[in-house]
Design an enzyme around this catalytic site. Structure first.
Site, short mmCIF file in Angstrom:
data_model
loop_
_atom_site.label_atom_id
_atom_site.label_comp_id
_atom_site.label_asym_id
_atom_site.label_seq_id
_atom_site.Cartn_x
_atom_site.Cartn_y
_atom_site.Cartn_z
N GLY A 110 0.82 -1.21 0.00
CA GLY A 110 0.00 0.00 0.00
C GLY A 110 0.85 1.25 0.00
N ASP A 334 0.55 -0.39 12.91
CA ASP A 334 0.97 -1.67 12.33
C ASP A 334 1.25 -2.73 13.39
OD1 ASP A 334 0.76 -0.67 9.78
OD2 ASP A 334 2.86 -0.12 9.64
N ARG A 365 -7.54 -6.43 9.70
CA ARG A 365 -6.76 -6.95 10.84
C ARG A 365 -7.58 -7.12 12.11
NH1 ARG A 365 -0.94 -4.06 9.48
NH2 ARG A 365 -0.35 -5.66 7.97
C1 S3P Z 1 2.87 3.72 6.19
C2 S3P Z 1 1.75 4.24 6.76
C3 S3P Z 1 0.71 3.44 7.42
C4 S3P Z 1 1.20 2.04 7.75
C5 S3P Z 1 1.96 1.43 6.61
C6 S3P Z 1 3.16 2.29 6.26
C7 S3P Z 1 3.84 4.62 5.53
O1 S3P Z 1 -0.40 3.32 6.58
O2 S3P Z 1 0.13 1.22 8.13
O3 S3P Z 1 2.41 0.13 6.96
O4 S3P Z 1 4.99 4.20 5.28
O5 S3P Z 1 3.49 5.79 5.28
P1 S3P Z 1 -1.56 4.44 6.57
O6 S3P Z 1 -0.93 5.68 6.15
O7 S3P Z 1 -2.58 3.96 5.57
O8 S3P Z 1 -2.09 4.46 7.97
#
Ligand code: S3P
Length: 456
Positions: A110, A334, A365
């Site tokens: 993501g 996380d 989750r």
């Molecule tokens: C991340 C932000 C978080 C986290 C992901 C890494 C990042 O997601 O859960 O594992 O590197 O910016 P969200 O921004 O969707 O909360």
């Protein structure tokens, strides 16, 4: 019929067998490099003028996906060590990327997909962003919408809600962005797009989230200002410059937490986690586990680049339940799968609310952990935005649970098995390779009872 060519299911498969630890955990180790920072380092180094050397890079599948995207757009990346933790990136400058001839595949990541949406919004060419089956179910409108408002053309499945996204960028204008979700990915997407916009872009978040982008932009000569109210301003300087020295990436606190929890719940254990990132926006796990009575001390605090780090010493002695402060949720977003494991083995009750974002991670989750822990005999109740867990001394185990291709569920359940009366089989665990390829080897070294099932 040929269909869904872009949809891979690499995160399905892989079985772990985990059972109770025979002895307390002992040892010292440095967790792998920070995943969030490794993504950002590759992005900024690729877009900078000059050559950047990076050490402590996380060679997980997620970060390799980001590196491959830049290679597909003409960036040369030299791997300087066999373990792929050291690399040299020949930056092409903000306007030096070339239109790729293939789709850009974010795999399971993501962060890669959402931050790259910001980068691609700035490019005066056409790209198609895809991912694996899990990523194709995760919300993308949260990044597609803001870059559209800045002037990029973005189309996607389900009216731009889902991957694949088709992006034609360029000619961006600045905007004042008020994010509806507390998400560092959304914030960072807009900040990357802001590098290409005419004028100053501001970002306001509902709650502060990890600030690695804010800390890393200045290392590449791009100032970021943040006022007392938390308003972030990016005034694009028009160019990024490779840092003079090596860019060092600290160890990932998210990977460290699996062993912090395992140590805390196995009496007599003593583990030293070295050089772990201590950024306050990532340190929620430590505040929560300490509030639960975990015996955690910091040794040798220092800075790597602009990031605080420390060696962290943990002693096993049991934990108790707490009511988690909702303000701590983004700072431990996380880490909740494994914190649920700590709670299931704690004294008393643990209550988490305002954590609905957990439902749109690599799996839902909340549901995935509730099902897996319940199957193991834990007392855990699902709420729309969290859980209520009644702790107990041991888990029953003796079951097969499904990690649903979610790396953090697989690792959390391997930790849970260390306090189970019978072994737990964890299926669809191969995604561990996205963030922590050496997890099983490290766990074994520290004395955990976990191994890959030979499926040949
Ligand atoms: C991340 C932000 C978080 C986290 C992901 C890494 C990042 O997601 O859960 O594992 O590197 O910016 P969200 O921004 O969707 O909360």
């Amino acid at each position: 019929m040929v269909k869904n060519l872009w949809r891979k299911t690499v995160n399905i498969g892989g079985t772990l067998i985990a059972g109770a630890a025979d002895q307390p955990l002992k040892g010292a180790f440095t967790p792998p490099g920070d995943k969030s920072m490794s993504h950002r380092a590759v992005m900024l180094a690729s877009l900078a003028n000059g050559i950047t050397e990076i050490e402590g890079f996380l060679p997980g599948e997620d970060n390799i996906a980001t590196a491959k995207m830049f290679e597909a757009m003409g960036v040369t990346i030299e791997w300087l060590s066999d373990d792929q933790t050291k690399l040299r990136i020949h930056g092409v400058g903000l306007y030096g990327l070339q239109e790729p001839s293939q789709v850009l595949d974010a795999g399971n990541s993501g962060t890669c997909a959402r931050l790259m949406t910001g980068v691609l919004a700035g490019q005066n060419f056409h790209t198609v962003l895809v991912g694996d089956a899990s990523l194709h179910k995760r919300p993308m409108r949260r990044v597609a919408e803001p870059v559209r408002r800045m002037g990029a053309h973005v189309d996607g499945a389900k009216e731009g809600e889902l991957l694949p996204l088709a992006i034609r960028g360029g000619n961006l204008k600045a905007m004042a962005f008020q994010s509806e979700v507390a998400s560092a990915q959304v914030k960072s997407c807009v900040m990357f797009a802001a590098l290409y916009a005419e004028g100053d872009t501001t970002v306001r978040e509902p709650k502060p989230t990890r600030d690695h982008t804010e800390r890393m932009f200045p290392l590449f000569g791009q100032p970021v200002s943040i006022d007392n109210s938390g308003l972030i301003t990016v005034q694009p300087s028009g160019t990024l410059t490779a840092p003079a020295g090596v860019l060092h990436i600290p160890a990932d606190p998210s990977s460290a937490t699996f062993f912090a929890v395992a140590t805390a719940i196995i009496p007599g254990s003593e583990v030293l986690l070295q050089q772990v990132g201590l950024n306050p926006r990532r340190d929620g796990w430590r505040r929560i586990l300490t509030a639960m009575g975990g015996d955690i001390s910091l040794l040798q605090e220092k800075k790597i680049g602009d990031e605080p780090v420390s060696d962290i010493f943990i002693r096993g002695g049991g934990v108790h339940g707490i009511n988690v402060d909702p303000n701590d949720v983004p700072d431990a977003i996380d880490e909740f799968p494994v914190l649920f494991v700590a709670a299931a083995l704690a004294e008393g009750s643990f209550i988490l609310s305002q954590a609905e974002e957990l439902r749109v991670k690599e799996s839902d989750r909340i549901t995935t952990m509730v099902k897996a822990l319940q199957a193991c005999g834990a007392s855990i109740e699902e709420k729309p935005d969290g859980v209520i867990i009644q702790g107990q001394k041991r888990l029953k185990g003796g079951v097969t649970v499904d990690a649903h291709g979610d790396h953090r569920i697989a690792m959390a359940m391997a930790v849970a098995a260390q306090c189970a009366d019978a072994p737990i089989t964890i299926i669809n665990a191969a995604a561990i390779a996205t963030s922590f390829p050496s997890f099983v080897a490290t766990a074994q070294q520290l004395g955990m009872n976990v191994a890959w099932k030979d499926e040949a």
